[in-house]
Design a protein around this motif. Sequence first.
Motif, PDB file in Angstrom:
ATOM      1  N   LYS A 260       0.922  -1.126  -0.010  1.00 29.05           N
ATOM      2  CA  LYS A 260      -0.124  -0.109  -0.030  1.00 29.05           C
ATOM      3  C   LYS A 260       0.885   1.157   0.121  1.00 29.05           C
ATOM      4  O   LYS A 260       0.766   2.339  -0.690  1.00 29.05           O
ATOM      5  CB  LYS A 260      -0.885  -0.026   1.136  1.00 29.05           C
ATOM      6  N   ASP A 264       0.972   4.293  -2.758  1.00 23.20           N
ATOM      7  CA  ASP A 264       0.819   5.663  -2.456  1.00 23.20           C
ATOM      8  C   ASP A 264       1.676   6.406  -2.863  1.00 23.20           C
ATOM      9  O   ASP A 264       1.706   7.637  -3.609  1.00 23.20           O
ATOM     10  CB  ASP A 264       0.838   5.786  -0.821  1.00 23.20           C
ATOM     11  N   VAL A 356       0.062  12.361   1.484  1.00 23.25           N
ATOM     12  CA  VAL A 356       0.304  11.000   0.954  1.00 23.25           C
ATOM     13  C   VAL A 356       1.748  10.669   0.919  1.00 23.25           C
ATOM     14  O   VAL A 356       2.330   9.853   1.313  1.00 23.25           O
ATOM     15  CB  VAL A 356      -0.519  10.606  -0.241  1.00 23.25           C
ATOM     16  N   MET A 361      -1.068  10.374   5.167  1.00 21.31           N
ATOM     17  CA  MET A 361      -2.349   9.977   4.592  1.00 21.31           C
ATOM     18  C   MET A 361      -2.087   8.917   3.502  1.00 21.31           C
ATOM     19  O   MET A 361      -0.838   8.593   3.301  1.00 21.31           O
ATOM     20  CB  MET A 361      -3.115  10.940   3.946  1.00 21.31           C
ATOM     21  N   SER A 362      -3.260   8.359   3.181  1.00 19.56           N
ATOM     22  CA  SER A 362      -3.065   7.405   1.918  1.00 19.56           C
ATOM     23  C   SER A 362      -3.854   7.932   0.722  1.00 19.56           C
ATOM     24  O   SER A 362      -4.642   8.644   1.114  1.00 19.56           O
ATOM     25  CB  SER A 362      -3.449   5.792   2.293  1.00 19.56           C
ATOM     26  N   VAL A 363      -3.770   7.112  -0.402  1.00 16.87           N
ATOM     27  CA  VAL A 363      -4.725   7.581  -1.467  1.00 16.87           C
ATOM     28  C   VAL A 363      -5.981   7.338  -1.221  1.00 16.87           C
ATOM     29  O   VAL A 363      -6.933   8.068  -1.309  1.00 16.87           O
ATOM     30  CB  VAL A 363      -4.282   7.039  -2.843  1.00 16.87           C
ATOM     31  N   VAL A 364      -6.185   6.090  -0.584  1.00 16.05           N
ATOM     32  CA  VAL A 364      -7.530   5.579  -0.198  1.00 16.05           C
ATOM     33  C   VAL A 364      -7.581   5.192   1.425  1.00 16.05           C
ATOM     34  O   VAL A 364      -6.699   4.484   1.721  1.00 16.05           O
ATOM     35  CB  VAL A 364      -7.910   4.271  -0.959  1.00 16.05           C
ATOM     36  N   GLY A 365      -8.696   5.565   2.090  1.00 16.85           N
ATOM     37  CA  GLY A 365      -8.702   5.144   3.391  1.00 16.85           C
ATOM     38  C   GLY A 365     -10.014   6.148   3.922  1.00 16.85           C
ATOM     39  O   GLY A 365     -10.636   6.919   3.329  1.00 16.85           O
ATOM     40  N   GLY A 393      -7.760   8.554   4.144  1.00 14.11           N
ATOM     41  CA  GLY A 393      -7.518   8.646   2.867  1.00 14.11           C
ATOM     42  C   GLY A 393      -8.047   9.928   2.074  1.00 14.11           C
ATOM     43  O   GLY A 393      -8.886  10.735   2.563  1.00 14.11           O
ATOM     44  N   GLY A 396     -12.460   7.543  -0.232  1.00 16.06           N
ATOM     45  CA  GLY A 396     -12.407   6.247   0.655  1.00 16.06           C
ATOM     46  C   GLY A 396     -14.036   5.613   0.238  1.00 16.06           C
ATOM     47  O   GLY A 396     -14.636   6.184  -0.708  1.00 16.06           O
ATOM     48  N   TRP A 427      -9.804  -4.718   3.615  1.00 19.24           N
ATOM     49  CA  TRP A 427      -8.711  -3.981   2.469  1.00 19.24           C
ATOM     50  C   TRP A 427      -8.061  -4.922   1.436  1.00 19.24           C
ATOM     51  O   TRP A 427      -7.702  -6.062   1.847  1.00 19.24           O
ATOM     52  CB  TRP A 427      -7.608  -3.161   3.395  1.00 19.24           C
ATOM     53  N   ASP A 432      -8.899  -0.844  -3.222  1.00 19.08           N
ATOM     54  CA  ASP A 432      -8.469   0.504  -3.441  1.00 19.08           C
ATOM     55  C   ASP A 432      -8.297   1.095  -4.937  1.00 19.08           C
ATOM     56  O   ASP A 432      -8.991   2.249  -5.235  1.00 19.08           O
ATOM     57  CB  ASP A 432      -6.985   0.496  -3.139  1.00 19.08           C
TER      58      ASP A 432
END
Length: 451
Positions: A260, A264, A356, A361-365, A393, A396, A427, A432
């Motif tokens: 992940k 990212d 990110v 942060m993450s791209v998706v979350g 994210g 999300g 997940w 994602d």
Amino acid sequence: MRRFKNSDLVIPISILIHLCIINGILWLLTPETYLHITNIIYYNVTWLIIAYSLNYYPTDRKEKFITNIHKSVQLYLIYGLAYFAFFSIAAQHFASLEYQLFIILLIFLCITWYRVLFFWARGKYRKVGGNSVNVVVLGRDSTLKKIRTVFDDPFLGYRYKGYFDDASSKSPTYLGKIIDCFLYILENDIDEIYCVASKFNHKELKNLINFADNNLIRLKIIPDNKAIFSKAMSIESYDNIPVLNLRKVPLDTEYARILKRTFDIIFSSLVIVFILSWLTPIVFVLIKLESPGTLYFKQKRHGLKRKVFWCYKFRSMTTTSDADLKMAKKNDARLTRIGKFLRKTSIDELPQFFNVFMGDMSVVGPRPHMELHTIDYEVSVDKYLVRHFVKPGITGLAQVKGYRGEVVKKTDILNRVRLDIFYVEKWSIWLDLEIILKTVVNAVRGQEKAY
């Protein structure tokens, strides 16, 4: 003598058929590169090593075609890479990349069709009584009704005979008191016993285990406190002591975190270099022309394990003192004209790719909330903090399902948290990618609560 119920030949036969498919297609379509002993060994051994490392072949009785489809995808991707890597390793040339892609895709298609046919044939065979197991339940509680839904599925091959309990019942599946179960089990060729642990003391359980072991019967225990269990729980072994982990998070594994994080970094770098590099000056000019203030709006929000970080956005409102107290509302007077456009298209969120890239942060979350809301929701919304088991994210699952922006009624935040928890527990990199695709589609179409 007990009946032969579960064929030990299923896995060897599946392996043999898979290897036959691989070797048959390669021999027929690429004889010039296949007919070398080194190549043959590589194609076969590589498949077996990858399949073994993914635990691809062992199948559970409850497994269906879709259950472990992610393992098939992983196997195909890794084997596909290994297939093409061999041309470089062995210094071999191929005439056409398109033709080699056709070959490897044909192999995967044939293996997938075999998998479809295998589960279809196994289900039909079980439906008529083959590959079945006879089961009884000892003890009755609320779990019995739920587990019956599994036993009653004819494609799984369970033959539910009934239950024993010291409390008498007129139910047609009631077989008698628990003391009567032993003779019944032996006379009716029972293969598996499901025991409700709360109905037995330590000595009774030990006697039951001895009985099952001495008669070649599988004993499965349904533990107490069922109300606290969830689908996300798993069993871990601590020096031969079984311990229930009530919330297994896929991103707890090192492999998942690395995968992940790598995604990212690559994704955020591409956005920063190819989009933000030219878009930022344009947005800067448009924001400055309409209202005084900074280009970026930054706000403290809670991230992984409730850690506070600065979250960045393109400024879409006039500068006010209540920015950290009030969420944007429909027809909010603080919104600028360019700000409305930025929020409607979600362009205002793009600076969070810097978050990110930096690892906050993450791209998706799950979307991060301002500090004031986190403090409120963690005491007013059940299991709210579960969403903080992973990084927040830019987009999300809750957002692509329509639960974004202003919380108008209590169900808005409840549904958002429900979907966030689902994401935490389920997940995968494929989830994602699906969320990212839906986010792009929603941005083009526009969402009702994008204001």
